[in-house]
Design an enzyme around this catalytic site. Structure first.
Site, PDB file in Angstrom:
ATOM      1  CE1 TYR A 145     -27.218  -7.342 -14.343  1.00  0.00           C
ATOM      2  CE2 TYR A 145     -26.113  -7.396 -12.219  1.00  0.00           C
ATOM      3  CZ  TYR A 145     -27.122  -6.917 -13.035  1.00  0.00           C
ATOM      4  OH  TYR A 145     -28.018  -6.023 -12.539  1.00  0.00           O
ATOM      5  CD  GLU A 163     -27.724  -4.940  -8.227  1.00  0.00           C
ATOM      6  OE1 GLU A 163     -27.924  -4.948  -9.454  1.00  0.00           O
ATOM      7  OE2 GLU A 163     -28.614  -4.741  -7.402  1.00  0.00           O
ATOM      8  CD  GLU A 166     -25.100 -13.820 -14.564  1.00  0.00           C
ATOM      9  OE1 GLU A 166     -25.048 -12.677 -14.076  1.00  0.00           O
ATOM     10  OE2 GLU A 166     -25.470 -14.057 -15.712  1.00  0.00           O
ATOM     11  CE  LYS A 210     -28.791 -12.586 -16.000  1.00  0.00           C
ATOM     12  NZ  LYS A 210     -27.586 -11.767 -15.854  1.00  0.00           N
ATOM     13  CG  ASP A 243     -30.170  -7.341  -2.026  1.00  0.00           C
ATOM     14  OD1 ASP A 243     -30.724  -6.618  -2.867  1.00  0.00           O
ATOM     15  OD2 ASP A 243     -30.679  -7.634  -0.933  1.00  0.00           O
ATOM     16  CE  LYS A 250     -33.005 -10.300  -8.207  1.00  0.00           C
ATOM     17  NZ  LYS A 250     -33.028  -9.207  -7.237  1.00  0.00           N
ATOM     18  CG  PHE A 275      -1.240   2.034  -4.830  1.00  0.00           C
ATOM     19  CD1 PHE A 275      -1.442   1.394  -6.041  1.00  0.00           C
ATOM     20  CD2 PHE A 275      -2.116   3.049  -4.462  1.00  0.00           C
ATOM     21  CE1 PHE A 275      -2.492   1.762  -6.874  1.00  0.00           C
ATOM     22  CE2 PHE A 275      -3.164   3.427  -5.287  1.00  0.00           C
ATOM     23  CZ  PHE A 275      -3.350   2.780  -6.493  1.00  0.00           C
ATOM     24  CG  ASP A 276      -0.731   5.344  -0.132  1.00  0.00           C
ATOM     25  OD1 ASP A 276      -1.594   4.925  -0.917  1.00  0.00           O
ATOM     26  OD2 ASP A 276      -0.895   5.439   1.101  1.00  0.00           O
ATOM     27  CB  CYS A 291     -29.212   7.413  30.200  1.00  0.00           C
ATOM     28  SG  CYS A 291     -28.610   7.993  31.798  1.00  0.00           S
ATOM     29  CG  ASP A 312      -1.838  -1.140   1.274  1.00  0.00           C
ATOM     30  OD1 ASP A 312      -1.956  -1.809   0.240  1.00  0.00           O
ATOM     31  OD2 ASP A 312      -2.429  -1.371   2.338  1.00  0.00           O
ATOM     32  CE  LYS A 368     -36.403 -11.273  -5.274  1.00  0.00           C
ATOM     33  NZ  LYS A 368     -35.991 -10.060  -4.618  1.00  0.00           N
ATOM     34  CB  SER A 401     -38.041  -5.636 -13.032  1.00  0.00           C
ATOM     35  OG  SER A 401     -38.203  -4.415 -12.461  1.00  0.00           O
ATOM     36  CG  LEU A 402     -34.051  -9.919 -13.196  1.00  0.00           C
ATOM     37  CD1 LEU A 402     -32.976 -10.476 -12.277  1.00  0.00           C
ATOM     38  CD2 LEU A 402     -33.964 -10.580 -14.564  1.00  0.00           C
ATOM     39  CB  CYS A 446     -30.552   5.044  33.075  1.00  0.00           C
ATOM     40  SG  CYS A 446     -28.953   4.328  32.664  1.00  0.00           S
ATOM     41  NE  ARG A 496     -34.272  -1.096 -11.691  1.00  0.00           N
ATOM     42  CZ  ARG A 496     -34.814  -2.245 -11.359  1.00  0.00           C
ATOM     43  NH1 ARG A 496     -34.476  -3.341 -12.010  1.00  0.00           N
ATOM     44  NH2 ARG A 496     -35.653  -2.329 -10.357  1.00  0.00           N
ATOM     45  CB  CYS A 548     -24.863   7.294  33.056  1.00  0.00           C
ATOM     46  SG  CYS A 548     -25.580   5.758  32.499  1.00  0.00           S
ATOM     47  CB  CYS A 590     -27.085   6.007  36.353  1.00  0.00           C
ATOM     48  SG  CYS A 590     -27.984   6.955  35.113  1.00  0.00           S
TER      49      CYS A 590
HETATM   50  P1  AMP Z   1     -35.692  -6.808  -8.733  1.00  0.00           P
HETATM   51  O1  AMP Z   1     -35.081  -5.507  -8.282  1.00  0.00           O
HETATM   52  O2  AMP Z   1     -36.062  -7.722  -7.616  1.00  0.00           O
HETATM   53  O3  AMP Z   1     -36.752  -6.628  -9.793  1.00  0.00           O
HETATM   54  O4  AMP Z   1     -34.503  -7.585  -9.438  1.00  0.00           O
HETATM   55  C1  AMP Z   1     -33.986  -7.135 -10.638  1.00  0.00           C
HETATM   56  C2  AMP Z   1     -32.630  -6.584 -10.393  1.00  0.00           C
HETATM   57  O5  AMP Z   1     -31.737  -7.571  -9.938  1.00  0.00           O
HETATM   58  C3  AMP Z   1     -31.979  -6.117 -11.664  1.00  0.00           C
HETATM   59  O6  AMP Z   1     -32.397  -4.832 -12.002  1.00  0.00           O
HETATM   60  C4  AMP Z   1     -30.530  -6.127 -11.291  1.00  0.00           C
HETATM   61  O7  AMP Z   1     -30.153  -4.867 -10.837  1.00  0.00           O
HETATM   62  C5  AMP Z   1     -30.430  -7.081 -10.131  1.00  0.00           C
HETATM   63  N1  AMP Z   1     -29.466  -8.163 -10.321  1.00  0.00           N
HETATM   64  C6  AMP Z   1     -28.613  -8.597  -9.382  1.00  0.00           C
HETATM   65  N2  AMP Z   1     -27.831  -9.567  -9.815  1.00  0.00           N
HETATM   66  C7  AMP Z   1     -28.166  -9.809 -11.099  1.00  0.00           C
HETATM   67  C8  AMP Z   1     -27.684 -10.698 -12.085  1.00  0.00           C
HETATM   68  N3  AMP Z   1     -26.702 -11.579 -11.848  1.00  0.00           N
HETATM   69  N4  AMP Z   1     -28.258 -10.643 -13.303  1.00  0.00           N
HETATM   70  C9  AMP Z   1     -29.253  -9.755 -13.551  1.00  0.00           C
HETATM   71  N5  AMP Z   1     -29.746  -8.893 -12.661  1.00  0.00           N
HETATM   72  C10 AMP Z   1     -29.214  -8.899 -11.428  1.00  0.00           C
HETATM   73 ZN    ZN Z   2     -27.734   6.174  32.922  1.00  0.00          ZN
END
Ligand code: AMP
Ligand code: ZN
Length: 603
Positions: A222, A170, A111, A285, A115, A113, A34-35, A421, A31, A309, A80-81, A403, A134, A427, A406
């Site tokens: 992805y 994501e 793949e 997919k 979050d 998903k 790099f710095d 408190c 590091d 899910k 969306s999915l 509390c 999005r 305390c 105290c």
């Molecule tokens: P949802 O928000 O529940 O409708 O799920 C759809 C969202 O899942 C998409 O808009 C992506 O942003 C997200 N997502 C996460 N991982 C993946 C993946 N491997 N392939 C496609 N979408 C994904």
């Molecule tokens: Zn206290």
């Protein structure tokens, strides 16, 4: 041209190291090295602004402020999915796919998903151009400046990339980084963030990109969209994107049939707790892009993909007792003490109940059988009560009014969920908490003194505040349990040595609510010494970069309190640093002149 070459070489080198570190997770230099290289490049870029590049590795540290995020239309819609929650639904989807495509072979890509917050990145001729959230799928917010600071987003591509395309994925906050951020927040007396996803999404909308740069965000990709990409399957897409320099998780599988898809799902449903970031399912997919095109889209989502899910893991257990914790800032947290139960691979004994409202909303009582879930949050939470199992002698929970430490009557500020408190000077957990904060690594970093010793010293009546540390004598310490001659000496030496700790860290150590490390630095820089800061009014404080009303109010409150004034005066007397040193002052003007941002550690 010599300088230009030198700049180019440094950029190229840093880009490689960035890639090794953040995409491959395999750094090859320290590091520190790099710095040093980064600083060298920063200095050169400052000196020769004619070679500026918005995608230079130096932009990773941020510094751009976006007041309003511009709305940008997506060239291709972000869909969306469709979700499924059972194997049956998955099998039905697969049947539909086969039916729609006629009697041909279909393979799949599975793949995880991820979050987080969806993002679309645009590239032209291998150069990062913009990043858009999005939004509603048709248009989103331009968050380019913030996304530039995410180190796994390549600013220049490698290999045989197409001249123009968007890539989607994501932005996530891995658990490790998320937990560290929360530890910091708790130390500063702030409520921890609820979950990584919301925090990742919130980060993208911060106005100051330097703050985004400090967050350990990652960008997992992805999908590539564009024309004439020369790609024929989803699987190939993942591999290509990886080759061009994007972070594409290795966990993905090309599946020949539904059995393999189900096996992938089952495997990761079991193993997902070992992943470094949050996932909430598997995305299946249709592999062939041509078949994807044939299948097309519904009004909301592709017909060629399905999100399976995972169920949030939930267990039932008995809530034996509700207890209450008092934090350093006096905040009260109700805790559910549970009959130990196995959940998501760990034995859970306690769960957070958040606050009084949460308890009454769910009507949670001692003796109840409750549902415990481990969702996005790190700490398990109680999501409901099995009322059918409620004992007949059950009584509603009466939230404590005093509390537990105290016995001061608790208060609650308007608009805040947490009780606190108000007895901050009397305390015990608040007193020891403040001293523990004062001696902590990022504040006074006192060697030879730990949290337990602080509690012991307090219990023995030797200290009541952090100033008392500076008048401890060896004679007082020796009689204490487990305090040998040597450790007593070390403690006293450590305390003495802390007199050299710079002003900004002393300021952080004082434990003013909302004044964390960064804020302390800003205040130290702006006011240069404690007297100026103590004299500052709300209005003046707010004018300081990034000091909002909440912080300003807290600072003013702190220095209006006689007890705190007295503490500061005592610490001054003992020789602690309460102003910037000559060196710091000099460096400050220099830094402003050169606008060099110092980056340390793995920034
Ligand atoms: P949802 O928000 O529940 O409708 O799920 C759809 C969202 O899942 C998409 O808009 C992506 O942003 C997200 N997502 C996460 N991982 C993946 C993946 N491997 N392939 C496609 N979408 C994904
Ligand atoms: Zn206290």
């Amino acid at each position: 041209m010599k300088v230009k070459e030198q700049i180019e070489t440094l950029r190229e080198e840093l880009r490689k190291h960035n890639y090794n570190y953040y995409v491959l997770d395999a750094p090859v230099i320290s590091d520190f090295d790099f710095d040093m290289k980064l600083k060298e490049l920063q200095a050169l870029e400052e000196k020769y602004p004619e070679y500026a590049d918005p995608n230079s590795p130096t932009v990773r540290v941020g510094g751009t402020v976006t007041k309003n995020f511009e709305t940008v239309k997506h060239e291709q819609r972000m869909y969306s999915l469709d979700n499924s929650y059972s194997k049956e639904e998955l099998l039905e989807w697969e049947k539909r796919v086969h039916k729609n495509l006629g009697n041909t072979d279909v393979t799949f890509t599975c793949e995880l998903k991820y979050d987080g917050a969806s993002i679309s990145l645009s590239y032209e001729n291998g150069v990062f151009l913009k990043a858009v959230t999005r939004g509603d799928g048709f248009q989103g917010d331009d968050v380019t400046a913030n996304v530039r600071t995410i180190k796994s987003v390549p600013l220049y591509l490698k290999d045989d990339y197409p001249s123009k395309f968007d890539i989607r994925g994501e932005i996530v906050l891995p658990f490790d980084g998320f937990n560290k951020m929360n530890e910091e927040r708790i130390k500063q007396g702030e409520d921890p963030y609820m979950n990584p996803r919301n925090t990742a999404a919130g980060s993208l909308k911060l106005q100051d990109s330097a703050l985004v740069a400090e967050r350990p965000l990652e960008c997992l990709l992805y999908t590539i969209v564009g024309s004439d990409l020369g790609i024929s399957s989803q699987w190939e897409m993942l591999n290509k994107a990886r080759k061009w320099g994007f972070k594409v998780p290795e966990i993905a599988e090309e599946c020949k049939n539904t059995e393999e898809v189900l096996a992938f799902i089952e495997h990761w449903d079991r193993e997902r707790h070992k992943l470094p970031y949050e996932t909430d399912g598997v995305v299946v997919k249709v592999n062939s892009l041509q078949q994807q095109e044939e299948l097309g889209y519904t009004a909301k989502s592709p017909r060629w993909a399905l999100a399976y899910k995972f169920k949030a893991e939930q267990v039932e257990t008995i809530l034996e007792k509700i207890t209450y914790q008092v934090g350093r800032t006096g905040a009260i947290t109700p805790v559910a003490n549970l009959k130990p139960v196995l959940l998501a691979g760990t034995l859970v004994k306690r769960a957070s109940l958040h606050n009084a409202d949460q308890i009454s909303k769910l009507d949670i009582r001692e003796g109840d059988t409750v549902f415990v879930e481990k969702g996005g949050e790190i700490i398990p939470k109680i999501v409901g009560v099995d009322f059918s199992k409620r004992p007949t002698n059950s009584v509603p929970t009466h939230y404590i009014e005093e509390c537990p430490e105290c016995h001061t009557v608790l208060r609650r500020k308007e608009g805040e969920a947490q009780h606190f408190c108000p007895n901050d000077s009397g305390c015990p957990p608040q007193i020891t908490g403040r001293i523990q904060h004062f001696i902590s690594r990022k504040a006074m970093d006192i060697e030879g003194l730990g949290s337990e010793t602080v509690e012991l010293l307090f219990k023995e009546g030797l200290i009541e505040n952090y100033a008392d540390l500076y008048v401890l004598t060896k004679e007082q310490l020796i009689p204490l349990e487990r305090m040998a001659d040597k450790s007593a000496e070390n403690l006293i030496a450590g305390v003495k040595k802390s007199c050299d700790i710079p002003f900004e860290r002393v300021l952080f150590g004082l434990g003013i609510r909302y004044v964390g490390e960064t804020v302390a630095k800003k205040l130290a820089k702006a006011y240069k010494n404690i007297d100026a800061l103590m004299a500052a009014s709300m209005d003046e404080l707010i004018k300081v970069d990034e000091i909002g009303e909440r912080i300003a109010e807290s600072v003013v409150d702190f220095f209006e309190n006689e007890i705190n004034i007295d503490l500061v005066n005592r610490l001054k007397e003992y020789g602690l640093q309460f102003s910037l040193t000559e060196e710091q002052l000099e460096g400050q003007t220099e830094k402003l002149k050169d606008k060099i941002f110092v980056v340390s550690g793995v920034f």
